[in-house]
Design a protein around this motif. Structure first.
Motif, mmCIF file in Angstrom:
data_model
loop_
_atom_site.group_PDB
_atom_site.id
_atom_site.type_symbol
_atom_site.label_atom_id
_atom_site.label_comp_id
_atom_site.label_asym_id
_atom_site.label_seq_id
_atom_site.Cartn_x
_atom_site.Cartn_y
_atom_site.Cartn_z
ATOM 1 N N UNK A 268 0.834 -1.236 -0.086
ATOM 2 C CA UNK A 268 -0.127 -0.087 0.074
ATOM 3 C C UNK A 268 0.948 1.099 -0.057
ATOM 4 N N UNK A 269 0.708 2.087 -0.634
ATOM 5 C CA UNK A 269 1.526 3.435 -0.902
ATOM 6 C C UNK A 269 1.431 4.557 0.393
ATOM 7 N N UNK A 270 0.538 4.452 1.206
ATOM 8 C CA UNK A 270 0.393 5.314 2.333
ATOM 9 C C UNK A 270 0.903 4.460 3.481
ATOM 10 N N UNK A 271 1.234 5.231 4.566
ATOM 11 C CA UNK A 271 1.536 4.859 5.913
ATOM 12 C C UNK A 271 3.265 4.498 6.243
ATOM 13 N N UNK A 272 3.520 3.970 7.250
ATOM 14 C CA UNK A 272 4.972 3.444 7.482
ATOM 15 C C UNK A 272 4.948 2.042 8.036
ATOM 16 N N UNK A 273 5.889 1.679 7.863
ATOM 17 C CA UNK A 273 6.380 0.224 8.256
ATOM 18 C C UNK A 273 7.345 0.124 9.659
ATOM 19 N N UNK A 274 7.185 -0.816 10.369
ATOM 20 C CA UNK A 274 8.036 -1.114 11.372
ATOM 21 C C UNK A 274 9.288 -0.946 10.967
ATOM 22 N N UNK A 275 9.657 -1.537 9.939
ATOM 23 C CA UNK A 275 11.107 -1.408 9.621
ATOM 24 C C UNK A 275 11.556 -0.229 9.289
ATOM 25 N N UNK A 276 10.593 0.783 8.738
ATOM 26 C CA UNK A 276 11.100 2.079 8.461
ATOM 27 C C UNK A 276 11.025 3.315 9.865
ATOM 28 N N UNK A 277 10.076 2.866 10.596
ATOM 29 C CA UNK A 277 9.897 3.519 11.677
ATOM 30 C C UNK A 277 9.888 2.712 13.082
ATOM 31 N N UNK A 278 10.972 2.154 13.455
ATOM 32 C CA UNK A 278 11.034 1.088 14.477
ATOM 33 C C UNK A 278 10.233 1.603 15.885
ATOM 34 N N UNK A 279 10.401 2.839 16.329
ATOM 35 C CA UNK A 279 9.940 3.305 17.263
ATOM 36 C C UNK A 279 10.615 3.191 18.729
ATOM 37 N N UNK A 280 11.966 2.723 18.461
ATOM 38 C CA UNK A 280 12.879 2.721 19.594
ATOM 39 C C UNK A 280 14.302 2.531 19.060
ATOM 40 N N UNK A 281 14.941 3.418 19.303
ATOM 41 C CA UNK A 281 14.907 4.785 20.284
ATOM 42 C C UNK A 281 13.899 5.841 19.476
ATOM 43 N N UNK A 282 13.280 6.746 20.145
ATOM 44 C CA UNK A 282 12.447 7.540 19.373
ATOM 45 C C UNK A 282 13.476 8.857 19.322
ATOM 46 N N UNK A 283 12.810 9.625 17.704
ATOM 47 C CA UNK A 283 13.746 10.487 17.600
ATOM 48 C C UNK A 283 13.740 11.826 18.593
ATOM 49 N N UNK A 284 14.624 12.493 18.800
ATOM 50 C CA UNK A 284 14.862 13.801 19.654
ATOM 51 C C UNK A 284 14.086 14.859 18.971
ATOM 52 N N UNK A 285 13.592 15.865 19.821
ATOM 53 C CA UNK A 285 12.936 17.061 19.145
ATOM 54 C C UNK A 285 14.113 18.031 18.504
ATOM 55 N N UNK A 286 13.476 18.556 17.511
ATOM 56 C CA UNK A 286 14.671 19.811 16.775
ATOM 57 C C UNK A 286 14.996 20.847 17.715
ATOM 58 N N UNK A 287 14.264 21.044 18.748
ATOM 59 C CA UNK A 287 14.446 22.225 19.747
ATOM 60 C C UNK A 287 13.895 21.848 21.327
ATOM 61 N N UNK A 288 14.255 22.315 22.195
ATOM 62 C CA UNK A 288 13.762 22.099 23.432
ATOM 63 C C UNK A 288 12.259 22.208 23.473
ATOM 64 N N UNK A 289 11.698 21.336 24.344
ATOM 65 C CA UNK A 289 10.230 21.497 24.448
ATOM 66 C C UNK A 289 9.828 22.599 25.535
ATOM 67 N N UNK A 290 8.824 23.416 25.120
ATOM 68 C CA UNK A 290 8.439 24.449 26.012
ATOM 69 C C UNK A 290 6.867 24.549 25.810
ATOM 70 N N UNK A 291 6.056 25.089 26.947
ATOM 71 C CA UNK A 291 4.628 25.208 26.730
ATOM 72 C C UNK A 291 4.311 26.545 25.934
ATOM 73 N N UNK A 292 3.435 26.362 25.266
ATOM 74 C CA UNK A 292 2.976 27.516 24.400
ATOM 75 C C UNK A 292 1.979 28.196 25.089
ATOM 76 N N UNK A 293 1.155 29.136 24.650
ATOM 77 C CA UNK A 293 -0.019 29.835 25.119
ATOM 78 C C UNK A 293 -1.035 28.990 25.754
ATOM 79 N N UNK A 294 -1.230 27.972 25.233
ATOM 80 C CA UNK A 294 -2.354 27.022 25.482
ATOM 81 C C UNK A 294 -2.101 25.947 26.388
#
Length: 302
Positions: A268-294
């Motif tokens: 199927x052309x949509x979605x991702x496989x376990x081989x492509x996105x194994x889930x461990x380890x998870x990728x880091x964020x591109x910048x530190x996490x901070x709370x927005x106004x919400x």
């Protein structure tokens, strides 16, 4: 019996372990498509309910040498953060409605059996009809046309009704207003009484636009569940896929914050496989996490 790691394994158990082979042969390379909106403080919700509030979690008591009662937990001081959610309703976002939502003797969300976990998935596409008439409701004739093309809907399947209404999710006010696409009572009765499905799902937040919500009333009072607020059905095959069903389990809950994931064949052309996105380890964020106004944690640059 057979020996395994020094233990005797009954043949039935040995046979059960063949599901690992199924995972390696089929499910690992399958394509996974998320059918779930992330719930947020600002989003469509039934007009009778307020929106959720996200905020930092605070210490509920003093922990000597670590935190005082009322302190906000932070990465810098405590090494972690946590979030508190004020959720005004369990009918919020992508959800799973159990019969107890309407039925005083109906099953609650914590009563649903573990067998809800994985089912065949059928997707009936009415998007073209909705494009011409925003209030169009699935009819028995649409089900017949689907089965003429794909064969009989399997008993115990989940049937999702694709309307593409989820593409308007960012239009919070319009999303919850009529007209919107729905599912007719006759179609619901056919799916449950003739095809014996597990439940159906739709992209809007209500089953139909009748004055008394006749479809939802019939479902709940006849002890059937339903999915609401589903998305990405345009990325799923109409037949041949499975659906993974996960939901929060508050004791006696009258609704469930749900996570639906379609599992499509590897080609199927949509979605991702376990081989492509194994889930461990998870990728880091591109910048530190901070709370927005919400109060939502988001990666935010300096």
């Amino acid at each position: 019996m057979v020996a395994a790691a020094g233990f005797l394994v009954r043949p039935a158990l040995a046979d059960d372990l063949s599901l690992w082979s199924l995972y390696d042969q089929k499910l690992r390379s399958a394509k996974y498509i998320d059918l779930t909106h992330a719930f947020a403080p600002v989003q469509p919700v039934w007009p009778g309910f307020a929106g959720a509030r996200f905020k930092p979690a605070r210490a509920g008591r003093t922990l000597e040498g670590f935190a005082k009662d009322g302190d906000v937990f932070t990465y810098e001081t405590h090494g972690f953060v946590a979030t508190a959610y004020d959720l005004p309703t369990d009918q919020y976002g992508t959800q799973l409605d159990p019969p107890a939502h309407w039925n005083p003797r109906g099953a609650t969300i914590s009563d649903l059996p573990a067998t809800y976990t994985l089912r065949p998935l059928a997707v009936i596409d009415i998007a073209a009809k909705v494009a011409r008439d925003e209030g169009y409701h699935l009819q028995v004739a649409d089900i017949a046309a689907y089965e003429e093309k794909h064969g009989r809907i399997p008993a115990g399947a989940v049937v999702m009704v694709r309307s593409d209404w989820s593409k308007r999710w960012a239009e919070a006010e319009r999303f919850r207003q009529k007209p919107f696409p729905g599912v007719s009572l006759a179609a619901l009765q056919f799916l449950h009484l003739e095809r014996k499905i597990l439940f159906h799902g739709h992209e809007p937040l209500d089953t139909d636009t009748t004055p008394n919500l006749e479809g939802e009333a019939w479902l709940m009072h006849n002890n059937f569940a339903q999915a609401e607020g589903v998305t990405n059905l345009d990325q799923v095959p109409e037949a041949g896929a499975l659906i993974s069903i996960g939901f929060a389990k508050p004791l006696g809950g009258t609704g469930g914050y749900a996570r639906y994931v379609a599992i499509a064949p590897a080609s199927w052309p949509h979605g991702v496989s376990v081989d492509a996105v194994p889930g461990a380890p998870l990728p880091q964020q591109p910048a530190p996490l901070r709370r927005d106004a919400d109060g939502v944690m988001r990666p935010t640059g300096p």
